[in-house]
Design a protein around this motif. Structure first.
Motif, PDB file in Angstrom:
ATOM      1  N   UNK A   1      -7.981  -4.557   5.369  1.00  0.00           N
ATOM      2  CA  UNK A   1      -6.662  -4.663   4.746  1.00  0.00           C
ATOM      3  C   UNK A   1      -6.882  -5.704   3.645  1.00  0.00           C
ATOM      4  N   UNK A   2      -8.406  -6.308   3.523  1.00  0.00           N
ATOM      5  CA  UNK A   2      -8.889  -6.812   1.955  1.00  0.00           C
ATOM      6  C   UNK A   2      -8.993  -5.912   0.874  1.00  0.00           C
ATOM      7  N   UNK A   3      -9.271  -5.300   1.619  1.00  0.00           N
ATOM      8  CA  UNK A   3      -9.992  -3.654   0.228  1.00  0.00           C
ATOM      9  C   UNK A   3      -8.457  -3.068  -0.462  1.00  0.00           C
TER      10      UNK A   3
ATOM     11  N   UNK B   1       4.139  -9.907  -5.212  1.00  0.00           N
ATOM     12  CA  UNK B   1       5.489  -9.995  -5.112  1.00  0.00           C
ATOM     13  C   UNK B   1       6.326  -9.022  -3.875  1.00  0.00           C
ATOM     14  N   UNK B   2       5.774  -7.727  -3.198  1.00  0.00           N
ATOM     15  CA  UNK B   2       6.179  -7.751  -1.902  1.00  0.00           C
ATOM     16  C   UNK B   2       6.542  -8.474  -0.803  1.00  0.00           C
TER      17      UNK B   2
ATOM     18  N   UNK C   1      -4.678  -2.030  -4.480  1.00  0.00           N
ATOM     19  CA  UNK C   1      -3.155  -2.054  -4.914  1.00  0.00           C
ATOM     20  C   UNK C   1      -2.828  -3.451  -5.912  1.00  0.00           C
ATOM     21  N   UNK C   2      -3.797  -4.412  -6.209  1.00  0.00           N
ATOM     22  CA  UNK C   2      -3.345  -5.887  -6.979  1.00  0.00           C
ATOM     23  C   UNK C   2      -3.243  -7.058  -5.646  1.00  0.00           C
ATOM     24  N   UNK C   3      -3.958  -7.816  -5.918  1.00  0.00           N
ATOM     25  CA  UNK C   3      -3.277  -8.829  -5.497  1.00  0.00           C
ATOM     26  C   UNK C   3      -1.803  -9.342  -5.855  1.00  0.00           C
TER      27      UNK C   3
ATOM     28  N   UNK D   1       0.959  -1.189   0.206  1.00  0.00           N
ATOM     29  CA  UNK D   1       0.331   0.244   0.243  1.00  0.00           C
ATOM     30  C   UNK D   1       1.176   1.072   0.052  1.00  0.00           C
ATOM     31  N   UNK D   2       1.582   0.956   0.999  1.00  0.00           N
ATOM     32  CA  UNK D   2       2.811   2.277   1.071  1.00  0.00           C
ATOM     33  C   UNK D   2       3.232   2.492  -0.523  1.00  0.00           C
ATOM     34  N   UNK D   3       3.793   1.742  -0.585  1.00  0.00           N
ATOM     35  CA  UNK D   3       5.130   1.469  -1.776  1.00  0.00           C
ATOM     36  C   UNK D   3       4.313   2.278  -2.926  1.00  0.00           C
ATOM     37  N   UNK D   4       2.719   1.632  -2.815  1.00  0.00           N
ATOM     38  CA  UNK D   4       2.112   2.768  -4.055  1.00  0.00           C
ATOM     39  C   UNK D   4       1.850   3.432  -3.755  1.00  0.00           C
ATOM     40  N   UNK D   5       1.836   4.366  -3.334  1.00  0.00           N
ATOM     41  CA  UNK D   5       1.774   5.535  -2.861  1.00  0.00           C
ATOM     42  C   UNK D   5       1.162   6.426  -2.008  1.00  0.00           C
TER      43      UNK D   5
END
Length: 965
Positions: A668-670, A682-683, A675-677, A618-622
């Protein structure tokens, strides 16, 4: 030509004058070497023309012989003896055997008397008519001809080539005299003399085939060959020659034959030895274990030995071995070592004698021979003549091509001394706990004496029987004195008893928790290209990451919370986030009883302890921490069963910090959907989790993966959380820092590369949210009094698995618990299935274990603060943010005092004390009192087999058990 008599003639003579056969009852041989005639009776008319044989005066069949006349068929006994004498001066008589002249051949196996060249015999005797026979020549010589059957030869002939018959069977003369006058002697006398002589030579009366007997006159032996005054005649087989040896003496060979045979045998043996010696070469291939040295594994301090694995051997050079140690071995094993040729003939003879007499079994092998047998490939330990001969040849050549010092060095590095020690250096450490250079002469003598039979000495000493040890020690120290009496002569009297040794304790390398560490080391080396077989024999020094004190602390921490029964299992793993080193772990109490490493191998659902990876994505996505997330999902997410929260959260939504602290499933599901599963997976993979397991969970559970449906291990979780403790960097977890081979070359270095999974700013903001878990959320039971910590709890439905994963800037630690019970299936097979942990949640026992361990691990360590909040990203309100009327804060603002987030970002709620001491519980903090956490999955909790959504019965039947793996 010779004849065989079958009885008296019926009529006629046996041959015509021209030598052709006449019919009759007589079987004869053929002339010369021709085949014997087999034709039948030809009829009497053919004999009528011969007055001497076929005339009316001829003796009629069946007519008895006259006085002095030989019995028909007489002489067969003599003839059967092998010789048939024949006089060339007389015509053949009826029933008498004929003797050939010089041309005649003797019967095969017998002899035929020859012609006139032999001495003559005078015959005289009265005949009924008063005639006198004198001067008749008789052939007594024998000429053997094996080519003529039945001893047949040609009839005698005169110069005119015509055979003459001098008399007929009735005594009338039929021709001229030959070879002398027969004045007045009856014609039958010659025949009778011949028959009598033959009977005398045969040693008794002769008889024909029909067994008839007759008496013969004794004839004095002639003065010819074989007679008195004559030369020795040929042996005619009648027993008159040189007597044969009888009995056992017949089997004694001639001495000349014996000497010749022995000479040939000796020459052949020496020839074979020479050929064998020149055909044997010194092998170039050493035995696989000749240089084998066990490896030593060290703890993380690089000096404390964790374990020794493989063959116990340490190679040293001859210069490192003191002279008195060399002399002790030479004195005990091969006192002529420095002067012999590699073999010892006197020792071989002595060995054969001792072994044959039963006094003592000795091998008679020199040090050179033993070294060759233990050093080179192809010379096995089997006892065979071929191996021994080859060993001798190689020993001789080694002595010629190698120095004695080199041979002794190889010998002392490879010989077995007992106590699982190979080589003099390992033996010095095993028996006296010192290096070879520190051994005293008496200690060297004790070790040298053990070479003879080390296993036997080990067994006897273990039973307290020291008799054999002391006897061998006295022999060895006596040998030391024999080698150099001036230097060691007083030792036997001065040290009559063997020196004191250290106590021998048989150590189980893999006993207790050491076995788990050794196995982890060997597995990692294997994965990096150093197989276990090489470790066992390569003489490596392997340096690990394990902290001995913290390994003990981990075990104590796990056991500090009490015993929850034999079916409850706990795992712990601690990783340094700054380099990926595994500092400590708890995988079980005894590797010998259970080879399953819980910390490295048990894969259990992460539950809410997986949510930090969604936060990182989430944070890495901005997106920022201030983003608003739902507490209730209006509809089910695609391909996923309904997701709810474990405790009431209202409907207004929460920000990301509170969603993390209170482990809100819907938020967290939302966030994962936003950000896509794939981004979340990948993270997690970059943080060290297994991609295959994650992708399988994604395929099977869809959005349930965001709340921890994928299985993980304690080691993976401890390494995964390191991205938050170390500014977004991830080092692969490892247990080996370096490996050095026997030559001192570093063959493996520590992995020093890392993966920047998220930005340092994103890591700092994520740590802020995870600190809130400890301060106000589900992980308050893990708080340390002297330093800040951060972490996340995780408990799946029905409390089947419980986690707490937390960290400081120096150490990331994961604690997991689960319960498995046996279940018997319909087919009779029993499997282990997961069961409820009886109220244990991630925030209770696992958090307490974590706190106990981390308090010990952080003792004396620098107190380090986490980086400040970076406030990266922009708000992304998945659910509209409610408008809340804010109340001015009091004069003392708690939010700025402890580095926590500003009050405006907490959703407008107040949980009381927010310090590091006792903290209050929020109105909907169900985990505060030790209740269950968050994950809601249809049909029961997760198994090791990755299918948490399956019905309980199906999961129990399909999921592999820890004890089945």
């Amino acid at each position: 030509m010779s004849y065989s008599s079958f009885g008296p003639e019926s009529e006629g003579r046996p041959e015509r004058p021209d030598g052709t056969a006449r019919p009759g009852r007589r079987r004869r041989s053929t002339p010369g070497n021709t085949q014997r005639e087999t034709t039948g009776h030809q009829g009497p008319q053919e004999h009528a023309a011969d007055p001497g044989w076929g005339g009316p005066e001829a003796q009629q069949p069946g007519r008895p012989p006259g006085p002095g006349q030989a019995q028909p068929g007489a002489g067969r006994g003599a003839r059967s003896g092998g010789h048939m004498p024949y006089s060339s001066d007389h015509a053949p008589q009826a029933g008498a055997p004929r003797h050939g002249g010089p041309e005649g051949g003797g019967r095969q196996g017998g002899g035929q008397h020859g012609g006139p060249q032999h001495g003559a015999t005078q015959h005289s005797g009265a005949q009924p008519g008063g005639g006198q026979h004198s001067g008749a020549q008789h052939n007594s010589g024998a000429q053997h001809n094996s080519g003529a059957p039945y001893g047949g030869g040609r009839p005698p002939q005169h110069e005119d080539g015509i055979r003459h018959a001098t008399t007929d069977p009735r005594g009338r003369r039929s021709g001229g005299q030959t070879g002398g006058q027969r004045g007045g002697r009856r014609p039958e006398a010659a025949f009778e003399d011949t028959q009598a002589m033959m009977a005398a030579q045969a040693g008794g009366p002769s008889g024909g085939r029909r067994g008839r007997r007759h008496e013969s006159r004794e004839i004095p032996p002639p003065d010819g060959p074989g007679g008195p005054g004559g030369p020795q005649g040929p042996d005619d087989g009648d027993g008159e020659g040189k007597p044969e040896q009888a009995g056992w003496k017949r089997f004694i060979p001639n001495w000349k034959i014996v000497v010749a045979s022995v000479t040939v045998i000796i020459a052949g043996v020496f020839g074979m030895i020479l050929v064998g010696y020149h055909s044997v070469t010194i092998p170039v291939v050493k035995q696989e274990e000749v240089d084998a040295q066990g490896s030593v594994i060290y703890y993380g301090d690089n000096k404390t030995v964790l374990a020794r694995v493989g063959m116990r051997r340490k190679l040293v050079t001859i210069d490192q071995i003191p002279k008195h140690v060399q002399d002790a071995v030479v004195g005990a094993e091969n006192r002529d070592f420095w002067t012999d040729s590699g073999i010892d003939f006197s020792g071989m003879v002595r060995s054969v004698w001792y072994t044959a007499t039963g006094q003592q079994i000795q091998g008679a092998s020199t040090i050179t021979q033993q070294m060759a047998r233990n050093y080179y490939a192809g010379l096995s330990q089997e006892r065979s003549m071929m191996r021994k001969v080859r060993e001798i040849f190689i020993a001789v050549k080694l002595n010629q091509q190698k120095s004695k010092q080199w041979i002794l060095e190889q010998y002392l590095n490879n010989i077995f001394f007992g106590r699982n020690s190979y080589g003099i250096q390992a033996a010095a450490q095993a028996f006296f706990d010192k290096n070879v250079g520190q051994l005293t002469p008496q200690e060297a003598a004790y070790l040298a004496g053990r070479i003879q039979n080390p296993d036997t000495f080990d067994r006897m000493e273990a039973k307290g029987n020291m008799a054999a040890t002391e006897e061998r020690y006295r022999y060895a120290i006596g040998g030391l004195a024999a080698v150099d009496s001036a230097k060691y002569g007083d030792l036997p009297a001065k040290f009559p008893k063997s020196p004191k040794r250290i106590k021998h304790v048989v150590k189980q390398v893999n006993a207790g928790k050491k076995g788990y560490m050794v196995k982890a080391v060997l597995d990692e080396l294997e994965a990096r290209g150093v197989p276990e077989e090489e470790v066992q024999t390569g003489g490596y020094k392997i340096y690990t990451t394990f902290d001995k004190n913290l390994m003990d602390a981990a075990e104590r921490a796990v056991k500090s919370q009490g015993n929850f029964g034999k079916y409850v299992t706990t795992s712990l793993a601690a990783v340094d986030p700054r380099n990926g080193r595994v500092i400590a772990f708890y995988g079980g109490s005894d590797y010998l009883k259970e080879q399953w490493n819980e910390a490295f191998m048990s894969q259990k659902q992460a539950a809410s302890a997986f949510k930090p990876y969604v936060l990182a994505a989430w944070l890495d996505a901005g997106y920022s921490l201030t983003s608003w997330t739902p507490t209730v999902l209006e509809k089910n997410l695609p391909g996923t069963t309904e997701i709810t929260n474990d405790h009431p959260m209202g409907t207004g939504g929460v920000d990301v910090i509170k969603a993390t602290a209170q482990s809100v499933n819907t938020a967290f599901a939302a966030m994962g959907q936003k950000v896509t599963l794939e981004k979340v997976v990948d993270i997690a993979v970059e943080a060290g989790l297994d991609r295959k397991r994650l992708e399988k969970s994604l395929e099977e559970h869809k959005y349930l993966i965001t709340i921890g449906s994928s299985p993980v291990t304690a080691l993976e979780q401890a390494g995964g959380y390191s991205i938050f403790a170390n500014a977004g960097k991830h080092y692969d977890t490892h247990v080996v820092t370096r490996a050095v081979d026997s030559s001192g070359t570093t063959v493996l270095k520590e992995k020093s590369t890392y993966n920047q999974v998220i930005s340092p700013e994103a890591a700092a903001d994520a740590t802020v949210a995870l600190q809130e878990v400890v301060k106000t959320g589900t992980g308050r039971n893990s708080a340390l009094a002297d330093r800040p910590t951060a972490g996340k709890t995780g408990t799946n439905n029905k409390n089947k698995e419980a986690w707490y994963v937390g960290f400081t800037p120096q150490l990331s630690t994961a604690v997991g618990m689960y319960k498995e019970v046996p279940k018997k299936l319909k087919n009779g097979k029993t499997i282990m299935v997961e069961a409820q942990l009886n109220g244990i949640s991630g925030g209770s026992v696992p958090a307490a274990i974590w706190r106990t361990f981390m308090a010990e691990a952080m003792k004396g360590q620098e107190v380090m603060q986490f980086p400040p909040r970076a406030n990266v990203g922009t708000p992304e309100n998945i659910q509209p943010r409610p408008i809340v009327k804010r109340t001015p804060p009091p004069e003392n603002n708690w939010g700025d005092g402890d580095g926590d987030n500003d009050w405006g970002d907490n959703g407008g709620w107040d949980n009381g004390n927010r310090g590091n001491g006792d903290v209050g519980c929020s109105p909907y903090d169900s985990d505060c009192g030790g209740g269950t956490d968050d994950l809601q999955l249809q049909g029961g909790g997760g198994m090791r087999g990755n299918l948490p959504a399956a019905p309980a019965a199906t999961a129990a039947a399909t999921a592999p058990s820890r004890r089945e793996r």
